[in-house]
Scaffold this motif. Structure first.
Motif, PDB file in Angstrom:
ATOM      1  N   ARG A  32      29.162  28.744  74.481  1.00 15.17           N
ATOM      2  CA  ARG A  32      28.220  27.639  74.674  1.00 15.17           C
ATOM      3  C   ARG A  32      28.916  26.363  74.298  1.00 15.17           C
ATOM      4  NH1 ARG A  32      24.354  25.786  70.824  1.00 15.17           N
ATOM      5  NH2 ARG A  32      24.946  27.364  69.285  1.00 15.17           N
ATOM      6  N   ILE A  33      28.552  25.246  74.973  1.00 17.96           N
ATOM      7  CA  ILE A  33      29.118  23.937  74.615  1.00 17.96           C
ATOM      8  C   ILE A  33      28.137  23.249  73.665  1.00 17.96           C
ATOM      9  CG2 ILE A  33      29.742  21.663  75.506  1.00 17.96           C
ATOM     10  CD1 ILE A  33      30.709  23.029  78.033  1.00 17.96           C
ATOM     11  N   VAL A  34      28.650  22.807  72.555  1.00  7.91           N
ATOM     12  CA  VAL A  34      27.784  22.169  71.552  1.00  7.91           C
ATOM     13  C   VAL A  34      27.830  20.652  71.735  1.00  7.91           C
ATOM     14  CG1 VAL A  34      27.369  21.902  69.072  1.00  7.91           C
ATOM     15  CG2 VAL A  34      28.187  24.091  69.955  1.00  7.91           C
ATOM     16  N   VAL A  35      29.053  20.112  71.825  1.00  6.63           N
ATOM     17  CA  VAL A  35      29.200  18.662  72.012  1.00  6.63           C
ATOM     18  C   VAL A  35      30.201  18.442  73.136  1.00  6.63           C
ATOM     19  CG1 VAL A  35      30.055  16.514  70.947  1.00  6.63           C
ATOM     20  CG2 VAL A  35      28.739  18.139  69.574  1.00  6.63           C
ATOM     21  N   PHE A  36      29.911  17.481  73.983  1.00  6.06           N
ATOM     22  CA  PHE A  36      30.862  17.144  75.056  1.00  6.06           C
ATOM     23  C   PHE A  36      30.891  15.643  75.212  1.00  6.06           C
ATOM     24  CE2 PHE A  36      33.459  17.112  78.586  1.00  6.06           C
ATOM     25  CZ  PHE A  36      32.874  16.531  79.692  1.00  6.06           C
ATOM     26  N   THR A  37      32.051  15.046  74.879  1.00  5.68           N
ATOM     27  CA  THR A  37      32.300  13.629  75.156  1.00  5.68           C
ATOM     28  C   THR A  37      33.727  13.525  75.665  1.00  5.68           C
ATOM     29  OG1 THR A  37      33.130  13.121  72.948  1.00  5.68           O
ATOM     30  CG2 THR A  37      30.749  12.870  73.288  1.00  5.68           C
ATOM     31  N   ASP A  38      34.132  12.311  75.963  1.00  2.84           N
ATOM     32  CA  ASP A  38      35.506  12.157  76.464  1.00  2.84           C
ATOM     33  C   ASP A  38      36.539  12.165  75.346  1.00  2.84           C
ATOM     34  OD1 ASP A  38      35.769   8.532  76.946  1.00  2.84           O
ATOM     35  OD2 ASP A  38      34.680   9.765  75.498  1.00  2.84           O
ATOM     36  N   VAL A  58      38.621  15.987  79.973  1.00  6.23           N
ATOM     37  CA  VAL A  58      37.813  16.356  81.146  1.00  6.23           C
ATOM     38  C   VAL A  58      37.831  17.874  81.245  1.00  6.23           C
ATOM     39  CG1 VAL A  58      37.718  16.275  83.673  1.00  6.23           C
ATOM     40  CG2 VAL A  58      38.351  14.234  82.393  1.00  6.23           C
ATOM     41  N   ILE A  59      36.667  18.474  81.419  1.00  7.70           N
ATOM     42  CA  ILE A  59      36.616  19.937  81.593  1.00  7.70           C
ATOM     43  C   ILE A  59      36.954  20.213  83.054  1.00  7.70           C
ATOM     44  CG2 ILE A  59      35.210  22.016  81.450  1.00  7.70           C
ATOM     45  CD1 ILE A  59      33.504  20.593  79.326  1.00  7.70           C
TER      46      ILE A  59
END
Lengths: 82, 408
Positions: A32-38, A58-59
């Motif tokens: 699971r992704i908890v936090v996603f920023t650049d 970038v994913i």
């Protein structure tokens, strides 16, 4: 490396596995992704959390518990669940 | 490239999603096993990514009203192809252009002849046309047959090469160098006069040099007739005279010889005559193919063609109208005077083309023999020709130098 460690390394499904090559990062066992920023990506691997910090993240691909991140990676940290 | 990657590249979309908690959306996609690529963080409330067209519908259902989806682009080879196929005029035009290009590549557009020196290019092209090789013919012509036809027509061709460069046919020929070709030698160089062909010497008139052959003698090809080596006798009285001195001159003179020439001709004893019946029909031929030829009821016919148009570029198109007249074949025994007339015409043609200029025919004899339907004619000609040609004398200068030193 002992046989037990090798088996755990190859067949584990809940421990984080990160492979870093240049500006590409391959993270396995991503539940699971908890936090996603650049600048920061935090994922949950089942038994712990993994934080990847850097610039211009970038994913590139996401699927089947595997994530490929492209960008300038600076720090990788592992956090255990309480 | 795995199968999933292939499916993704078939048709995919770029979308921007707006809403709170974008990580939740990505996790939902992860659970639903949707294929997402290049997930880019724009702001706390916006992310953009690429999703395959098949997964896009599932994503819309998953998102519901919690997030706003904005389509920013559509990609993929199937998407591009469908857009291209909608332009029917463009597709039809490209198809017609390709067909014209392929059709044009089946024909020879231009023929280039290289390497000829003494042969007339027009005569060569006429010979090739007779063999079925001309500008506008199909490339499927048998080139070996064309080469054999050219070899038969021209004796002085030693090699022919035919090569295709696209629609250009390049023909390279190499002419034979005759061993005793009459090359002009510089008048200051010493030379002999030799026989260009075998024969019986009729007369030798030397202007310079020493006469070697006698009148009436038989000489072979290459034999010296007038020598350029003139012996000089020493005028001083010396006891140890070893050799006569030899002087080298540029031999000159005319040599006439009687050269026998033997020829063989074959003529059919019965001449075929075509008698018209009066019946006629018209047919059309496109690119040398007669349309509906199998419907022609005549067994034997004579065809006269009128070419209405003959294009080679930009597209090969030849339109002919043929007048087909029915004829009946009859055989008539050919008269002896006609046979004789034909043979004499062939002899004159042979003398004009093959024998040197100023050749006189002193005597000719014809011997007729008939076997079944063929008349064999043996011709013996007694010709008077000038057979002398120049051949350079190669002098060993070192020996000449030692002789000069002895004189001093």
């Amino acid at each position: 490396m002992s046989v037990k460690d090798e088996l755990a390394f190859d067949f584990s499904i809940s421990i984080p596995r990160i492979v870093i090559c240049g500006e590409m990062v391959v993270a396995d066992n991503v539940k699971r992704i908890v936090v996603f920023t650049d600048t920061n990506v935090v994922v949950h691997n089942g038994s712990c959390y993994t934080s990847m910090e850097g610039k211009g993240l970038v994913i590139k691909e996401l699927g089947e518990e595997r994530m490929i991140i492209k960008g300038e990676l600076e720090t990788v940290r592992f956090f255990e669940t309480l | 490239m795995n199968w999933k990657r292939c499916v993704f590249l078939k048709h995919y979309k770029k979308i921007t999603v707006e809403g709170n908690d974008t990580e939740r959306l990505i996790n939902l996609c992860l659970i639903k096993k949707l294929n997402l690529r290049k997930i880019r963080f724009i702001s706390d409330r916006e992310v953009s990514f690429y999703v395959s067209y098949d997964d896009y519908e599932v994503l819309r259902e998953t998102v519901g009203r919690r997030y706003r989806i904005i389509d920013t682009g559509e990609y993929g080879y199937r998407y591009r192809m469908s857009g291209f196929l909608k332009k029917k005029t463009l597709v039809a035009g490209l198809l017609i252009f390709s067909l014209i290009l392929i059709y044009q590549s089946l024909f020879v557009a231009e023929i280039e002849v290289l390497g000829y020196e003494s042969i007339n290019e027009q005569a060569l092209r006429k010979t090739m046309r007779a063999a079925g090789f001309y500008e506008g013919c199909r490339k499927s012509v048998n080139l070996e047959k064309v080469k054999l036809h050219i070899y038969d027509e021209f004796d002085n061709i030693s090699w022919i090469g035919i090569k295709y460069k696209g629609n250009l046919a390049q023909i390279t020929i190499a002419e034979t160098e005759y061993l005793y070709e009459n090359k002009r030698i510089d008048s200051s160089s010493p030379c002999n006069i030799i026989a260009a062909t075998a024969g019986y010497v009729n007369s030798i008139d030397p202007e310079e040099g020493v006469r070697i052959a006698e009148d009436g003698a038989y000489v072979k090809e290459g034999q010296v007739l007038i020598s350029g080596e003139v012996p000089l006798e020493k005028t001083t009285f010396e006891d140890n005279d070893k050799n006569e001195n030899v002087s080298y001159v540029h031999a000159a003179g005319t040599v006439d010889a009687k050269v026998p020439v033997r020829l063989n001709y074959y003529i059919e004893a019965n001449e075929k005559i075509k008698e018209k019946t009066g019946k006629r029909m018209f047919t059309v031929a496109i690119n040398d193919r007669i349309l509906l030829n199998e419907l022609c009821p005549y067994e034997v016919a004579v065809v006269h063609s009128i070419t209405l148009c003959n294009w080679v570029k930009p597209i090969r198109f030849k339109l002919q109208v043929n007048s087909v007249e029915e004829v009946v074949l009859k055989e008539e025994k050919i008269a002896e005077k006609d046979v004789r007339k034909q043979v004499i015409n062939e002899i004159h043609k042979f003398v004009k083309e093959k024998l040197p200029d100023n050749t006189q025919i002193l005597n000719k004899s014809l011997n007729f023999r008939q076997e079944k339907n063929i008349i064999y004619i043996g011709v013996t000609l007694e010709t008077l020709q000038q057979i002398g040609i120049e051949e350079e004398i190669i002098v060993d200068k070192s020996n000449r130098q030692s002789d000069q030193n002895d004189d001093k």
